[in-house]
Scaffold this motif. Structure first.
Motif, PDB file in Angstrom:
ATOM      1  N   ASN A 142       0.879  -1.176  -0.021  1.00 50.84           N
ATOM      2  CA  ASN A 142       0.204  -0.115   0.106  1.00 50.84           C
ATOM      3  C   ASN A 142       0.915   1.243  -0.033  1.00 50.84           C
ATOM      4  OD1 ASN A 142      -2.581  -1.172  -0.066  1.00 50.84           O
ATOM      5  ND2 ASN A 142      -2.055  -1.854   2.254  1.00 50.84           N
ATOM      6  N   ARG A 143       2.061   1.109  -0.656  1.00 50.30           N
ATOM      7  CA  ARG A 143       3.033   2.094  -0.675  1.00 50.30           C
ATOM      8  C   ARG A 143       3.613   2.381  -2.110  1.00 50.30           C
ATOM      9  NH1 ARG A 143       6.878   1.894   4.809  1.00 50.30           N
ATOM     10  NH2 ARG A 143       5.213   2.027   6.568  1.00 50.30           N
ATOM     11  N   TRP A 144       2.625   2.593  -2.913  1.00 52.63           N
ATOM     12  CA  TRP A 144       3.012   2.733  -4.170  1.00 52.63           C
ATOM     13  C   TRP A 144       3.808   3.834  -4.397  1.00 52.63           C
ATOM     14  CZ3 TRP A 144       3.360   0.077  -8.661  1.00 52.63           C
ATOM     15  CH2 TRP A 144       3.634   1.038  -9.952  1.00 52.63           C
ATOM     16  N   ASN A 145       3.926   4.904  -3.769  1.00 51.73           N
ATOM     17  CA  ASN A 145       4.716   6.323  -3.896  1.00 51.73           C
ATOM     18  C   ASN A 145       6.138   5.903  -3.583  1.00 51.73           C
ATOM     19  OD1 ASN A 145       2.598   7.806  -5.009  1.00 51.73           O
ATOM     20  ND2 ASN A 145       2.169   8.631  -2.902  1.00 51.73           N
ATOM     21  N   HIS A 146       6.340   4.994  -2.754  1.00 51.64           N
ATOM     22  CA  HIS A 146       7.543   4.521  -2.454  1.00 51.64           C
ATOM     23  C   HIS A 146       8.446   3.962  -3.603  1.00 51.64           C
ATOM     24  CE1 HIS A 146       6.767   5.367   1.888  1.00 51.64           C
ATOM     25  NE2 HIS A 146       7.854   4.622   2.226  1.00 51.64           N
TER      26      HIS A 146
END
Length: 223
Positions: A142-146
């Motif tokens: 749930n951390r696509w931006n990472h």
């Protein structure tokens, strides 16, 4: 450029006969060259470059004797632990592949401490970090931006082909498919530990992402 076929070094092939069977199966799938990458982990797999190269030589000899037309090379899959940090800080030579690429992995559930600092040190030592199977780390689901930020910071991504078949679960398939769609994949690998992994690859052409994957400028072709 990511397979665990060198016998007796980690949780991959256990014997020379099993390694030969896996090499033969991959050659039958169309592979012409394999870069074998056993784990190096301070707690579990204390492999060394010398030991890995010696096992590679033994497997190369066996493959030649069996007349299997496959070229074999080696590198390693480095776990980002305190022992790896020590290697980097002491400028110990790493087992790289291609244009000084180094394959790295993290815990599947916990984000590594000092990740950006370790990446900086890898690059400062002249290597190009390749993160193995980013689609499999649950702390990134749930951390696509990472993932986008890491890739923009010149962390190359290697996706497991079997992730696209759903072998590792629906979340890994979702992330792998999204990485394909956003063209954030630099390498693909089998991450084969057993004959089962290789056999599962036969399902890959039926996946929706397969044609899109083939259109990407993957760096595998430069190896």
């Amino acid at each position: 450029m990511h397979a665990h076929l060198l016998p007796g070094l980690d949780d991959g092939a256990e014997s020379m006969s099993q390694a030969l069977a896996m090499v033969r199966q991959m050659q039958q799938l169309g592979y012409q060259k394999l870069i074998l990458t056993p784990h190096i982990m301070g707690d579990f797999y204390k492999n060394t470059p010398a030991g890995i190269k010696a096992t590679l030589t033994a497997l190369q000899t066996a493959v030649q004797q069996e007349q299997i037309p496959v070229e074999l090379e080696c590198a390693a899959e480095y776990y980002l632990d305190e022992w790896f940090v020590q290697k980097i800080e002491e400028k110990e030579p790493l087992l790289s592949f291609g244009a000084n690429y180094v394959l790295i992995e993290t815990s599947y559930i916990n984000e590594p401490m000092r990740f950006q600092d370790i990446i900086f040190q890898i690059k400062s030592n002249g290597y190009k970090p390749v993160l193995a199977h980013p689609e499999r780390y649950s702390y990134l689901f749930n951390r696509w931006n990472h993932l986008v930020e890491w890739h923009e910071n010149e962390v190359l991504f290697q996706v497991n082909l079997n992730s696209l078949t759903g072998y590792y679960g629906s979340e890994s398939k979702r992330i792998a498919t999204k990485l394909v769609e956003h063209k954030l994949i630099d390498f693909v690998g089998t991450d084969a530990h057993s004959e089962k992994h290789i056999q599962f690859l036969q399902k890959l052409p039926a996946t929706a992402a397969f044609k899109k994957l083939q259109q990407l400028p993957l760096r595998n072709q430069t190896l």
